[in-house]
Scaffold this motif. Sequence first.
Motif, mmCIF file in Angstrom:
data_model
loop_
_atom_site.group_PDB
_atom_site.id
_atom_site.type_symbol
_atom_site.label_atom_id
_atom_site.label_comp_id
_atom_site.label_asym_id
_atom_site.label_seq_id
_atom_site.Cartn_x
_atom_site.Cartn_y
_atom_site.Cartn_z
ATOM 1 N N CYS A 62 0.845 -1.207 0.000
ATOM 2 C CA CYS A 62 0.000 0.000 0.000
ATOM 3 C C CYS A 62 0.879 1.256 0.000
ATOM 4 N N ILE A 63 1.910 1.242 0.827
ATOM 5 C CA ILE A 63 2.800 2.400 0.925
ATOM 6 C C ILE A 63 3.495 2.628 -0.418
ATOM 7 N N ARG A 64 3.937 1.534 -1.039
ATOM 8 C CA ARG A 64 4.628 1.635 -2.332
ATOM 9 C C ARG A 64 3.707 2.240 -3.396
ATOM 10 N N LEU A 65 2.466 1.737 -3.433
ATOM 11 C CA LEU A 65 1.500 2.258 -4.411
ATOM 12 C C LEU A 65 1.182 3.721 -4.139
ATOM 13 N N ALA A 66 0.995 4.043 -2.862
ATOM 14 C CA ALA A 66 0.698 5.431 -2.481
ATOM 15 C C ALA A 66 1.847 6.359 -2.881
ATOM 16 N N LEU A 102 -6.609 -2.151 5.539
ATOM 17 C CA LEU A 102 -5.532 -2.361 4.562
ATOM 18 C C LEU A 102 -6.088 -2.876 3.243
ATOM 19 N N ASP A 103 -7.074 -3.789 3.347
ATOM 20 C CA ASP A 103 -7.699 -4.331 2.129
ATOM 21 C C ASP A 103 -8.367 -3.226 1.330
ATOM 22 N N GLU A 104 -9.096 -2.368 2.056
ATOM 23 C CA GLU A 104 -9.809 -1.262 1.400
ATOM 24 C C GLU A 104 -8.820 -0.307 0.716
ATOM 25 N N ALA A 105 -7.778 0.027 1.470
ATOM 26 C CA ALA A 105 -6.762 0.948 0.915
ATOM 27 C C ALA A 105 -6.075 0.318 -0.290
ATOM 28 N N TYR A 106 -5.743 -0.977 -0.170
ATOM 29 C CA TYR A 106 -5.041 -1.670 -1.259
ATOM 30 C C TYR A 106 -5.907 -1.740 -2.516
ATOM 31 N N TYR B 68 7.963 17.330 2.250
ATOM 32 C CA TYR B 68 8.014 18.025 0.957
ATOM 33 C C TYR B 68 8.875 17.206 -0.007
ATOM 34 N N LEU B 69 8.621 15.905 -0.037
ATOM 35 C CA LEU B 69 9.397 15.012 -0.905
ATOM 36 C C LEU B 69 8.791 14.918 -2.301
ATOM 37 N N GLY B 70 7.583 15.416 -2.436
ATOM 38 C CA GLY B 70 6.894 15.293 -3.719
ATOM 39 C C GLY B 70 6.096 14.002 -3.822
ATOM 40 N N ARG B 71 6.021 13.271 -2.726
ATOM 41 C CA ARG B 71 5.271 12.009 -2.678
ATOM 42 C C ARG B 71 4.963 11.675 -1.221
ATOM 43 N N VAL B 72 4.084 10.695 -1.074
ATOM 44 C CA VAL B 72 3.733 10.218 0.267
ATOM 45 C C VAL B 72 4.963 9.553 0.899
ATOM 46 N N ALA B 73 5.102 9.664 2.217
ATOM 47 C CA ALA B 73 6.229 9.003 2.884
ATOM 48 C C ALA B 73 5.759 8.384 4.199
ATOM 49 N N LEU B 74 6.290 7.204 4.457
ATOM 50 C CA LEU B 74 6.041 6.552 5.744
ATOM 51 C C LEU B 74 7.187 6.963 6.665
ATOM 52 N N LEU B 75 6.850 7.759 7.657
ATOM 53 C CA LEU B 75 7.874 8.322 8.540
ATOM 54 C C LEU B 75 7.778 7.728 9.938
ATOM 55 N N GLN B 76 8.906 7.720 10.598
ATOM 56 C CA GLN B 76 8.940 7.228 11.974
ATOM 57 C C GLN B 76 9.853 8.129 12.814
ATOM 58 N N VAL B 77 9.316 8.558 13.925
ATOM 59 C CA VAL B 77 10.133 9.330 14.866
ATOM 60 C C VAL B 77 10.553 8.367 15.970
ATOM 61 N N ARG B 78 11.854 8.221 16.137
ATOM 62 C CA ARG B 78 12.370 7.338 17.187
ATOM 63 C C ARG B 78 12.890 8.196 18.339
ATOM 64 N N VAL B 79 12.262 8.011 19.461
ATOM 65 C CA VAL B 79 12.645 8.792 20.636
ATOM 66 C C VAL B 79 13.689 7.996 21.407
ATOM 67 N N LYS B 80 14.838 8.618 21.608
ATOM 68 C CA LYS B 80 15.935 7.932 22.295
ATOM 69 C C LYS B 80 16.487 8.802 23.419
ATOM 70 N N LEU B 133 14.384 11.245 12.923
ATOM 71 C CA LEU B 133 13.395 11.025 11.873
ATOM 72 C C LEU B 133 13.895 9.938 10.923
ATOM 73 N N TRP B 134 13.121 8.889 10.804
ATOM 74 C CA TRP B 134 13.440 7.769 9.913
ATOM 75 C C TRP B 134 12.365 7.677 8.836
ATOM 76 N N MET B 135 12.765 7.180 7.678
ATOM 77 C CA MET B 135 11.803 7.028 6.583
ATOM 78 C C MET B 135 11.871 5.593 6.055
ATOM 79 N N PHE B 136 10.719 5.071 5.706
ATOM 80 C CA PHE B 136 10.688 3.702 5.184
ATOM 81 C C PHE B 136 11.003 3.704 3.699
ATOM 82 N N ASN B 137 12.020 2.937 3.319
ATOM 83 C CA ASN B 137 12.390 2.809 1.914
ATOM 84 C C ASN B 137 11.647 1.604 1.342
#
Lengths: 170, 163
Positions: A62-66, A102-106, B68-80, B133-137
């Motif tokens: 889903c994230i990849r497609l988004a 997730l199914d709906e989003a996918y 502002y990457l120009g696309r959606v991003a899955l982000l994660q803030v890791r508190v340490k 700040l971490w981003m999912f590749n």
Amino acid sequence: MSRKRSSVKMTSTLLLASISPSTSSKFCRLSLLLLLIVALMAFSTVVASPQSLESNQKFTQCIRLAEILSGEGINVSQQVELLNRAIVYLEANQTEAALPLLDEAYQQLSEMYEKLPSVKLRENLERGAVILALAATPALFYYFFPRLYALVWLYNRRSYIVKQNKKARK
Amino acid sequence: MIIDEEVLAVLTALVIVGSVLSIAMLIPRKPEPFLAIGLLNEKGYIGDYPTTIVAGEPVRLNVFLANYLGRVALLQVRVKLGSRGWIPSNSTPLDAPALQNITVVLEDGKNLTVPVTLKISEPGINRAIVFELWMFNTTSGTWVYTGRWNHLYVNVTAPGVKV
């Protein structure tokens, strides 16, 4: 999780290594059985432990497609909202609650991805037409504006009467 | 001719400028992509951060994220938890376990303020609360450190100790 799995693997290897003709007494067999049970229990705890987000294949798809769709300028706000709601459930290890989201989003994202080429083509054609019209505006303005202006000028003076100026003639 | 040729030339020039600007605005451009992380106080403002906290008691802060990457991003803030001189750099994250993770999918051009409540159990001086700040590749399927982080130095006192 991978560490736990590797430790389980190591335990199993040790178990296999310890089975030899020399250790055939009842005590050894019992202890081996106990070790096997412990190893299996450890494995079951690994399976039952909370899944990380990235290990959920549907979620990552889903994230990849988004990512792809939003990169092409497609609005994915609704799907992002669904994914954010799913994250809350996945982090709480409530996979059953997250799955429908997730199914709906996918499903929505897949449909949008299938339509992406035609959407992009239409968008490009529309943009091209607008650019062409804007590029042609100065030339059209230069040709038509004086004529239109003259028409308006004449229309506003349609009630005017042309009279002979005798004084000027003299 | 009713309209003067010079006047027509000036008007046409104005129309040319207008259409060129409109075309320039229509052509899609890719601005420099970036991510941002910011630390805000309990009320959601910059400044007025806690300097002394009591061990075991909750500390409320807000983390501001912008994509502002120009696309959606899955982000994660890791508190340490770090200390003075032991904080992350632009290239390497802090080698410490995460106290808390905040994961969010953020759209392009959007920002988000996430409330964070922390509890630090051990007292200490000059402790650094680090927000990485971490981003999912999605290509590699792994989390990647973006090189963006914030930290807040605090003195953690034992419960019941007056400062």
